[in-house]
Design an enzyme around this catalytic site. Structure first.
Site, mmCIF file in Angstrom:
data_model
loop_
_atom_site.group_PDB
_atom_site.id
_atom_site.type_symbol
_atom_site.label_atom_id
_atom_site.label_comp_id
_atom_site.label_asym_id
_atom_site.label_seq_id
_atom_site.Cartn_x
_atom_site.Cartn_y
_atom_site.Cartn_z
ATOM 1 N N HIS A 1 92.745 -8.841 51.339
ATOM 2 C CA HIS A 1 93.079 -10.274 51.394
ATOM 3 C C HIS A 1 94.447 -10.575 50.785
ATOM 4 C CE1 HIS A 1 91.283 -10.639 47.212
ATOM 5 N NE2 HIS A 1 92.270 -11.500 47.093
ATOM 6 N N ASP B 1 87.497 -5.221 51.923
ATOM 7 C CA ASP B 1 88.604 -5.898 51.234
ATOM 8 C C ASP B 1 89.523 -4.914 50.525
ATOM 9 O OD1 ASP B 1 90.282 -7.855 50.350
ATOM 10 O OD2 ASP B 1 88.819 -8.908 49.097
ATOM 11 N N SER C 1 94.063 -10.067 42.039
ATOM 12 C CA SER C 1 93.451 -9.386 43.181
ATOM 13 C C SER C 1 94.218 -8.130 43.552
ATOM 14 C CB SER C 1 93.398 -10.324 44.387
ATOM 15 O OG SER C 1 92.482 -11.357 44.178
#
Length: 490
Positions: free
Chosen positions: A69, A100, A178
């Site tokens: 992402h 992901d 992230s």
């Protein structure tokens, strides 16, 4: 008090500086992204450019591991190592939206100088102490937060909606974190990827078994993803249910309620079979298996350890008799869904004729109803999204999304989001059926029928004559998406 605060602040700076000099820190990367997302309401357009940041780390073979992402729908990427000022252009080498995860590469070897690849460790244990490295928003320098692994179980990944193994940690994971590595004893035990909707200082990491699955999967140069068995099952915790299907007291399992159209088990297993075990993992009546002594998770974990085209051993109870089958896992996870989960890195599919816009229903389209889409999108579409499965008769849910107003489609201008059942007498299973039914029509009229039986009728001669004019009026370059051009040869 002020003196105490200054002393603490200086100590914090010293600790941060010490962390930044460790071998791990020298392999942590800040990622700068420029993205262009697609517009599913007007699928021939893309939205305005946006930018963001994320984190990653250097692993073997001069590769950078991060979240999908962080880099999905990206048009330009740069990376910078912790403690350095120079940014380098990067490219996406491989990506798994389901898990992901993504791998980036940098062509300039100078980027990797003085950095050692971080090795990937084993699945963490509950109560393990871990450190999360990354670049959360609010500053430009690397941040390290520490926490404890508090839970390991299957959980939905926010990016893909896939249900995969996850580790919960009590370290804060904020925007920008992230893709950063979660470290235990100088090895990667996870990749930080999402935080809890409720609760403070609760984050989640993609655990090392999922990372290793992704890295092994891409060794042949392509990403296949996780397989699925393609069955719907129900729990068997009720004793009367177990008795009805002739289960003994020492037996447990789940009942097959349906076998999906694309399932590799379709001609092998049957509805009302009781699945007792997958491989050597005994299935409990609640649908769980023991994946490590004293720890349980969903039976899907056993399937997800496999790779596409692997074989899996399935032990069932059928009419009181135990039988064992081997099934080849030929379909990827979630491919049996009627309405796909969110799509990335590919433009939306659409077809326009006579000002009528057709598109398959996807989660991306449902997102066009805004952040509260689960409340504001049409209930019928939400029901298909939640419960729809592919069948031979319906492989996609094809919508007439809206009508581009023109004099040839008068009376239909207010129509939107209707489900198309038939076009020119042909049953519609997927959007290519619409294209064929329109372009192969030899009759006087194009006749479209929705799922309630209502009809839209346009004279074929007018559609042929004025469709290009409508496209020009609305500044649309093509009457169809690139994937339909390739398939149809137009």
């Amino acid at each position: 008090m002020r003196k105490l605060y200054i002393t603490f602040f200086i100590l914090f700076i010293q600790i941060t500086a010490a962390y930044s000099q460790t071998p791990i820190a020298k392999s942590v990367v800040k990622i700068y992204t420029v993205t262009n997302n697609y517009n599913y309401d007007n699928p021939w357009q893309i939205r305005s450019q946006s930018s963001g940041t994320g984190s990653g780390c250097i692993i073997d073979s001069n590769r950078i591991l991060t979240n999908a992402h962080v880099v999905s729908n990206s048009t330009f990427l740069q990376v910078k190592k912790a403690g350095e000022a120079t940014k380098y252009t990067a490219t996406v080498h491989a990506i798994s939206h389901a898990s992901d995860l993504a791998i980036l590469t940098v062509d300039n070897p100078a980027f990797f100088k003085n950095s050692d690849p971080i090795k990937i460790g084993n699945l963490a244990e509950v109560r393990d102490k871990v450190a999360v490295y990354g670049f959360p928003t609010g500053g430009d320098e690397m941040s390290i937060t520490e926490g404890v692994v508090s839970r390991i179980e299957q959980r939905n990944y926010a990016h893909s909606s896939s249900n995969l193994l996850t580790c919960q940690i009590d370290a804060a994971i904020n925007p920008g974190n992230s893709g950063g590595p979660v470290i235990k004893k100088d090895k990667i035990v996870g990749v930080a990827f999402q935080s809890a909707m409720r609760g403070e200082n609760l984050g989640y990491m993609v655990p090392s078994p999922i990372i290793n699955h992704f890295l092994k999967d891409i060794t042949d140069g392509k990403h296949d993803g996780f397989p699925e068995l393609g069955i719907l099952f129900q729990k068997m915790e009720n004793p009367d249910l177990r008795e009805k299907f002739q289960m003994k007291k020492d037996q447990s399992g789940v009942l097959i309620a349906d076998i999906l159209y694309d399932s590799p088990a379709r001609k092998i297993l049957k509805i009302n079979d009781v699945v007792l075990a997958l491989e050597d993992s005994k299935i409990a009546n609640d649908g769980s298996i023991e994946f490590r002594k004293g720890e349980r998770t969903s039976l899907n974990y056993v399937v997800q350890k496999k790779y596409l085209n692997d074989w899996i051993k399935v032990r069932i109870l059928r009419n009181g008799e135990i039988r064992t089958f081997k099934i080849r896992l030929t379909v990827p996870m979630n491919s049996t869904r009627l309405v796909p989960f969110e799509r990335y890195d590919v433009p939306p599919t659409y077809y326009i004729t006579g000002g009528l816009i057709f598109a398959p229903l996807t989660k991306n389209y449902i997102f066009e109803w805004g952040s509260q889409w689960f409340l504001t999108a049409p209930a019928k579409l939400l029901n298909y999204y939640q419960n729809g499965v592919r069948t031979k008769e319906r492989k996609e849910l094809v919508l007439l999304t809206k009508v581009l107003a023109d004099e040839i489609n008068l009376g239909y201008h207010d129509i939107d989001n209707i489900i198309i059942e038939k076009v020119n007498g042909k049953k519609i299973s997927e959007i290519r059926d619409v294209v064929k039914a329109i372009e192969n029509n030899k009759g006087l009229y194009h006749i479209l029928e929705d799922d309630s039986g209502k009809k839209i009728i346009l004279k074929k001669e007018k559609v042929d004559k004025y469709s290009s004019r409508i496209l020009q009026t609305y500044r649309i370059n093509s009457d169809r998406s690139a994937d339909l051009k390739l398939k149809s040869g137009k």
